[in-house]
Enzyme design. Structure first.
Site, mmCIF file in Angstrom:
data_model
loop_
_atom_site.group_PDB
_atom_site.id
_atom_site.type_symbol
_atom_site.label_atom_id
_atom_site.label_comp_id
_atom_site.label_asym_id
_atom_site.label_seq_id
_atom_site.Cartn_x
_atom_site.Cartn_y
_atom_site.Cartn_z
ATOM 1 N N CYS A 72 0.875 -1.164 0.000
ATOM 2 C CA CYS A 72 0.000 0.000 0.000
ATOM 3 C C CYS A 72 0.912 1.213 0.000
ATOM 4 C CB CYS A 72 -0.913 -0.007 1.216
ATOM 5 S SG CYS A 72 -1.908 1.497 1.387
ATOM 6 N N CYS A 200 -5.052 6.701 -3.182
ATOM 7 C CA CYS A 200 -4.466 5.356 -3.219
ATOM 8 C C CYS A 200 -3.065 5.483 -3.808
ATOM 9 C CB CYS A 200 -5.328 4.423 -4.075
ATOM 10 S SG CYS A 200 -4.579 2.803 -4.371
#
Length: 263
Positions: A72, A200
């Site tokens: 991530c 993101c």
């Protein structure tokens, strides 16, 4: 009671736990409960930071549904800031994530915020498709180029793609981007969260790499609903290399929570 910190990177928010103080691993159900926005702390994901013999720290990342993920981007940037805050690292960092080793630079802005730049793994150059381009920047993304990003129903369209016959077993993150001069606007539907997120890291990286193929530029400012990020890259044969993702990492608050598995 277990101490936690809440961090976010351009609105992409995470529960941060110091693995040195956890007595046991957490079940997917517990992680999902902690990330629940009505019955828990609320977050897009949960990160456990722990010591590692070969690096400054190791990051283990879980999606909001409790599933384990390899990488991530915004979470990694927050993990770097969290580790710096807790004395595990200096300003130059090397850490391990599920997709391998990464480097980072961190600079403290004030008591609650940092500027963090991380390296992303080398990425295979895809063939750009007008119907959507698949690219793996630590996790799998489908990048769609649109003229007006504001009119996209990201949840409805994202779920339609993510749960289609092609992707329903493994899932996929879905991005929409609009290229304007030197910047990109990006919106993202994230698997594991199963909703639109404000930002993101791997997704904006995926979009910047696709934009570089289309426009021949290797440096992009990316605008998300939660703020601005920057991605730079190089190309070497069949791969994007020296990919760097940078932007703010902010500590929102610190608290305590009861986790039965840790007592």
């Amino acid at each position: 009671m277990t101490t936690f910190h809440k961090f976010h990177g351009t609105g992409n928010d995470f529960i941060m736990l110091d693995g040195r103080h956890l007595k046991s691993s957490l079940s997917p159900h517990t992680i999902a409960s902690l990330c629940h926005r009505r019955f828990g702390i609320g977050a897009d994901g949960l990160i456990i930071v722990n010591t590692h013999p070969e690096t400054d720290f190791e990051m283990t990342y879980y999606n909001a549904d409790g599933s384990l993920a390899k990488m991530c981007g915004n979470g990694a940037r927050c993990a770097v800031a969290f580790s710096y805050m807790n004395g595990l690292t200096g300003s130059k960092v090397r850490f391990l994530a599920g997709d391998g080793f990464h480097t980072a630079c961190v600079e403290q802005v004030n008591g609650e915020s940092w500027t963090v730049e991380i390296s992303m793994g080398d990425t295979l150059i895809p063939e750009v498709s007008p119907s959507g381009t698949e690219i793996n920047t630590g996790t799998q993304h489908l990048v769609n180029i649109v003229e007006n990003i504001e009119i996209i129903d990201t949840v409805a369209e994202g779920r339609k793609i993510r749960y289609s016959d092609k992707y329903k077993s493994e899932g996929i993150n879905v991005n929409w981007m609009c290229i304007e001069n030197d910047s990109i606007q990006v919106r993202t539907y994230e698997r594991g969260v199963e909703d639109e997120t404000l930002s993101c890291g791997t997704g904006v990286t995926a979009c910047a790499l696709i934009a570089s193929l289309l426009k021949g530029k290797n440096e992009w400012k990316i605008e998300t609903a939660g703020g601005s990020l920057k991605v730079t890259s190089e190309t070497n044969g069949r791969y994007f290399t020296n990919i760097r993702l940078s932007g703010p990492a902010v500590m929102a608050y610190r608290g305590e929570v009861y986790i039965a598995e840790c007592e």
